[in-house]
Design a protein around this motif. Structure first.
Motif, PDB file in Angstrom:
ATOM      1  N   ALA A  99       0.828  -1.206   0.000  1.00  0.00           N
ATOM      2  CA  ALA A  99       0.000   0.000   0.000  1.00  0.00           C
ATOM      3  C   ALA A  99       0.862   1.256   0.000  1.00  0.00           C
ATOM      4  CB  ALA A  99      -0.928  -0.006   1.217  1.00  0.00           C
ATOM      5  N   TRP A 100       1.995   1.210   0.711  1.00  0.00           N
ATOM      6  CA  TRP A 100       2.903   2.356   0.704  1.00  0.00           C
ATOM      7  C   TRP A 100       3.522   2.555  -0.678  1.00  0.00           C
ATOM      8  CZ3 TRP A 100       2.940   6.315   3.646  1.00  0.00           C
ATOM      9  CH2 TRP A 100       2.622   6.228   5.004  1.00  0.00           C
ATOM     10  N   ALA A 101       3.848   1.462  -1.358  1.00  0.00           N
ATOM     11  CA  ALA A 101       4.381   1.581  -2.714  1.00  0.00           C
ATOM     12  C   ALA A 101       3.360   2.249  -3.624  1.00  0.00           C
ATOM     13  CB  ALA A 101       4.762   0.203  -3.254  1.00  0.00           C
ATOM     14  N   ASP A 102       2.114   1.837  -3.504  1.00  0.00           N
ATOM     15  CA  ASP A 102       1.049   2.442  -4.319  1.00  0.00           C
ATOM     16  C   ASP A 102       0.893   3.918  -3.983  1.00  0.00           C
ATOM     17  OD1 ASP A 102       0.709  -0.100  -5.302  1.00  0.00           O
ATOM     18  OD2 ASP A 102      -1.116  -0.528  -4.133  1.00  0.00           O
ATOM     19  N   TRP A 103       0.980   4.239  -2.706  1.00  0.00           N
ATOM     20  CA  TRP A 103       0.836   5.636  -2.278  1.00  0.00           C
ATOM     21  C   TRP A 103       1.958   6.505  -2.841  1.00  0.00           C
ATOM     22  CZ3 TRP A 103      -2.608   8.849  -0.395  1.00  0.00           C
ATOM     23  CH2 TRP A 103      -2.205  10.036   0.244  1.00  0.00           C
ATOM     24  N   LEU A 104       3.165   5.944  -2.874  1.00  0.00           N
ATOM     25  CA  LEU A 104       4.310   6.683  -3.398  1.00  0.00           C
ATOM     26  C   LEU A 104       4.360   6.682  -4.924  1.00  0.00           C
ATOM     27  CD1 LEU A 104       7.016   5.401  -0.882  1.00  0.00           C
ATOM     28  CD2 LEU A 104       6.096   7.728  -0.990  1.00  0.00           C
ATOM     29  N   GLY A 163      12.614  14.100   2.174  1.00  0.00           N
ATOM     30  CA  GLY A 163      11.867  14.833   3.191  1.00  0.00           C
ATOM     31  C   GLY A 163      10.641  14.098   3.684  1.00  0.00           C
ATOM     32  N   PHE A 164      10.456  12.864   3.267  1.00  0.00           N
ATOM     33  CA  PHE A 164       9.299  12.064   3.668  1.00  0.00           C
ATOM     34  C   PHE A 164       9.204  11.990   5.188  1.00  0.00           C
ATOM     35  CE2 PHE A 164       7.416   8.066   5.002  1.00  0.00           C
ATOM     36  CZ  PHE A 164       6.332   7.891   4.169  1.00  0.00           C
ATOM     37  N   ASP A 165       8.018  12.300   5.724  1.00  0.00           N
ATOM     38  CA  ASP A 165       7.745  12.197   7.155  1.00  0.00           C
ATOM     39  C   ASP A 165       6.576  11.235   7.330  1.00  0.00           C
ATOM     40  OD1 ASP A 165       7.982  13.344  10.045  1.00  0.00           O
ATOM     41  OD2 ASP A 165       5.855  13.494   9.553  1.00  0.00           O
ATOM     42  N   ILE A 166       6.818  10.123   7.999  1.00  0.00           N
ATOM     43  CA  ILE A 166       5.814   9.069   8.035  1.00  0.00           C
ATOM     44  C   ILE A 166       4.548   9.486   8.771  1.00  0.00           C
ATOM     45  CG2 ILE A 166       6.652   7.919  10.136  1.00  0.00           C
ATOM     46  CD1 ILE A 166       6.122   5.243   8.516  1.00  0.00           C
ATOM     47  N   ASP A 167       4.665  10.311   9.821  1.00  0.00           N
ATOM     48  CA  ASP A 167       3.455  10.742  10.542  1.00  0.00           C
ATOM     49  C   ASP A 167       2.581  11.631   9.662  1.00  0.00           C
ATOM     50  OD1 ASP A 167       4.154   9.376  12.883  1.00  0.00           O
ATOM     51  OD2 ASP A 167       5.388  11.037  13.581  1.00  0.00           O
ATOM     52  N   THR A 168       3.222  12.531   8.928  1.00  0.00           N
ATOM     53  CA  THR A 168       2.472  13.396   8.010  1.00  0.00           C
ATOM     54  C   THR A 168       1.801  12.570   6.925  1.00  0.00           C
ATOM     55  OG1 THR A 168       3.978  15.241   8.391  1.00  0.00           O
ATOM     56  CG2 THR A 168       2.657  15.309   6.374  1.00  0.00           C
ATOM     57  N   GLU A 169       2.549  11.622   6.369  1.00  0.00           N
ATOM     58  CA  GLU A 169       1.994  10.800   5.284  1.00  0.00           C
ATOM     59  C   GLU A 169       0.862   9.908   5.775  1.00  0.00           C
ATOM     60  OE1 GLU A 169       2.691  11.102   2.105  1.00  0.00           O
ATOM     61  OE2 GLU A 169       4.207  12.645   2.478  1.00  0.00           O
ATOM     62  N   ARG A 170       0.939   9.451   7.018  1.00  0.00           N
ATOM     63  CA  ARG A 170      -0.164   8.664   7.577  1.00  0.00           C
ATOM     64  C   ARG A 170      -1.441   9.498   7.634  1.00  0.00           C
ATOM     65  NH1 ARG A 170       3.537   5.907  12.218  1.00  0.00           N
ATOM     66  NH2 ARG A 170       3.878   3.874  11.217  1.00  0.00           N
ATOM     67  N   ARG A 171      -1.282  10.761   8.046  1.00  0.00           N
ATOM     68  CA  ARG A 171      -2.455  11.634   8.113  1.00  0.00           C
ATOM     69  C   ARG A 171      -3.013  11.906   6.715  1.00  0.00           C
ATOM     70  NH1 ARG A 171       0.742  14.086  12.244  1.00  0.00           N
ATOM     71  NH2 ARG A 171       1.599  15.612  10.775  1.00  0.00           N
ATOM     72  N   LEU A 172      -2.128  12.093   5.758  1.00  0.00           N
ATOM     73  CA  LEU A 172      -2.573  12.338   4.385  1.00  0.00           C
ATOM     74  C   LEU A 172      -3.286  11.111   3.822  1.00  0.00           C
ATOM     75  CD1 LEU A 172       0.532  14.245   2.963  1.00  0.00           C
ATOM     76  CD2 LEU A 172      -1.736  15.204   3.436  1.00  0.00           C
ATOM     77  N   ARG A 173      -2.765   9.945   4.113  1.00  0.00           N
ATOM     78  CA  ARG A 173      -3.420   8.726   3.641  1.00  0.00           C
ATOM     79  C   ARG A 173      -4.807   8.580   4.262  1.00  0.00           C
ATOM     80  NH1 ARG A 173       0.089   3.291   3.784  1.00  0.00           N
ATOM     81  NH2 ARG A 173      -2.069   2.563   3.566  1.00  0.00           N
ATOM     82  N   ALA A 174      -4.895   8.855   5.551  1.00  0.00           N
ATOM     83  CA  ALA A 174      -6.190   8.753   6.224  1.00  0.00           C
ATOM     84  C   ALA A 174      -7.186   9.733   5.622  1.00  0.00           C
ATOM     85  CB  ALA A 174      -6.029   9.003   7.719  1.00  0.00           C
ATOM     86  N   ALA A 175      -6.722  10.956   5.352  1.00  0.00           N
ATOM     87  CA  ALA A 175      -7.600  11.977   4.771  1.00  0.00           C
ATOM     88  C   ALA A 175      -8.048  11.590   3.371  1.00  0.00           C
ATOM     89  CB  ALA A 175      -6.879  13.321   4.735  1.00  0.00           C
ATOM     90  N   ALA A 176      -7.213  10.815   2.682  1.00  0.00           N
ATOM     91  CA  ALA A 176      -7.545  10.387   1.318  1.00  0.00           C
ATOM     92  C   ALA A 176      -8.362   9.094   1.302  1.00  0.00           C
ATOM     93  CB  ALA A 176      -6.261  10.192   0.513  1.00  0.00           C
ATOM     94  N   GLY A 177      -8.727   8.604   2.481  1.00  0.00           N
ATOM     95  CA  GLY A 177      -9.515   7.374   2.556  1.00  0.00           C
ATOM     96  C   GLY A 177      -8.699   6.115   2.355  1.00  0.00           C
ATOM     97  N   LYS A 178      -7.377   6.216   2.542  1.00  0.00           N
ATOM     98  CA  LYS A 178      -6.498   5.062   2.388  1.00  0.00           C
ATOM     99  C   LYS A 178      -5.615   4.916   3.625  1.00  0.00           C
ATOM    100  CE  LYS A 178      -6.328   5.647  -2.637  1.00  0.00           C
ATOM    101  NZ  LYS A 178      -5.461   5.867  -3.823  1.00  0.00           N
ATOM    102  N   PRO A 179      -6.239   4.754   4.785  1.00  0.00           N
ATOM    103  CA  PRO A 179      -5.456   4.737   6.036  1.00  0.00           C
ATOM    104  C   PRO A 179      -4.574   3.504   6.156  1.00  0.00           C
ATOM    105  CG  PRO A 179      -7.701   4.040   6.448  1.00  0.00           C
ATOM    106  CD  PRO A 179      -7.668   4.510   5.021  1.00  0.00           C
TER     107      PRO A 179
END
Length: 228
Positions: free
Chosen positions: A22-27, A58-74
């Protein structure tokens, strides 16, 4: 004797393959490419998050987790992500009268997901929920507090010699290394492995090993000079 058994979560009871996909797809990178870079990062002894920064500086995993959740892909997991031997192992250890705990480097929401799985565990803790991350000694202090027994009576089971076995041993606990997950296959620390009570390839092995260890320990105690 072993009175409490605590398990690392990711790579030990939880197969994280689907989440890394899922992280690969997100990236937006091929899944096999992320896997290859991930292996190279681990082999170089770097933090696994450097894998993501390879593709997104500059990838920040906490920020990206929030972005994924907001995009409906938690970031999430469920029953299908448990290793097949996880639930049966935990249940077998509970049947032996042992305290069973889950404690690993995970976001706080993982606690809710784990509780929803109704696993046979007495304690569930995460690094974010506890406010401390492995391999910090304070993390294993929390394990000691949760177990409520002497350190030498606790077995900590994990796939990483650096984050799991070595700090658990330093805290006075026993350790068990399981050879699976990328860390379990790539990281090679023979000196740490040699100090582990057990080294296994499947959690199916663990209940029998612990039962034999406890039986032998009890018999040795009964036959010691101080009891004669």
């Amino acid at each position: 004797m072993i009175k409490a058994v605590f398990f690392d979560i990711g790579g030990t009871i939880l197969d994280e393959s689907r989440e890394f996909a899922a992280w690969a797809d997100w990236l937006g990178v091929p899944r096999h490419t992320l896997s290859a870079v991930f292996g190279a990062v681990l082999a170089r002894g770097l933090d696994y998050r450097e894998t993501f920064r390879t593709f997104r500086p500059g990838f920040d995993i906490d920020t990206e987790r929030r972005l994924r959740a907001a995009a409906g892909k938690p970031e999430t997991f469920g029953e299908q992500d448990l290793y097949p031997d996880a639930r049966t192992c935990l249940a077998a250890l509970k049947e032996q009268g042992l305290l069973v705990g889950l404690a690993g480097n995970q976001p706080a929401h993982a606690e809710q997901l784990l509780r929803a799985l109704d696993l046979p565990a007495d304690v569930i803790g995460t690094s974010e929920g506890w406010g401390v991350t492995k391999p910090a000694p304070a993390f294993f202090d929390r394990v000691l507090d949760a177990a409520g027994v002497e350190p030498a009576s606790i077995l900590y089971v994990g796939d990483r010699p650096d984050n799991d076995a070595a700090p658990a041993i330093a805290a006075g606990m026993r350790a068990c290394l399981i050879r699976r997950s990328p860390w379990g296959h790539i990281l090679d620390m023979p000196d740490v492995a040699a100090r582990c009570l057990f080294r296994i390839d499947s959690l199916d092995e663990l209940p029998v090993l612990i039962a034999k260890h406890n039986t032998t320990t009890a018999q040795d105690g009964e036959n010691s000079p101080s009891r004669m």
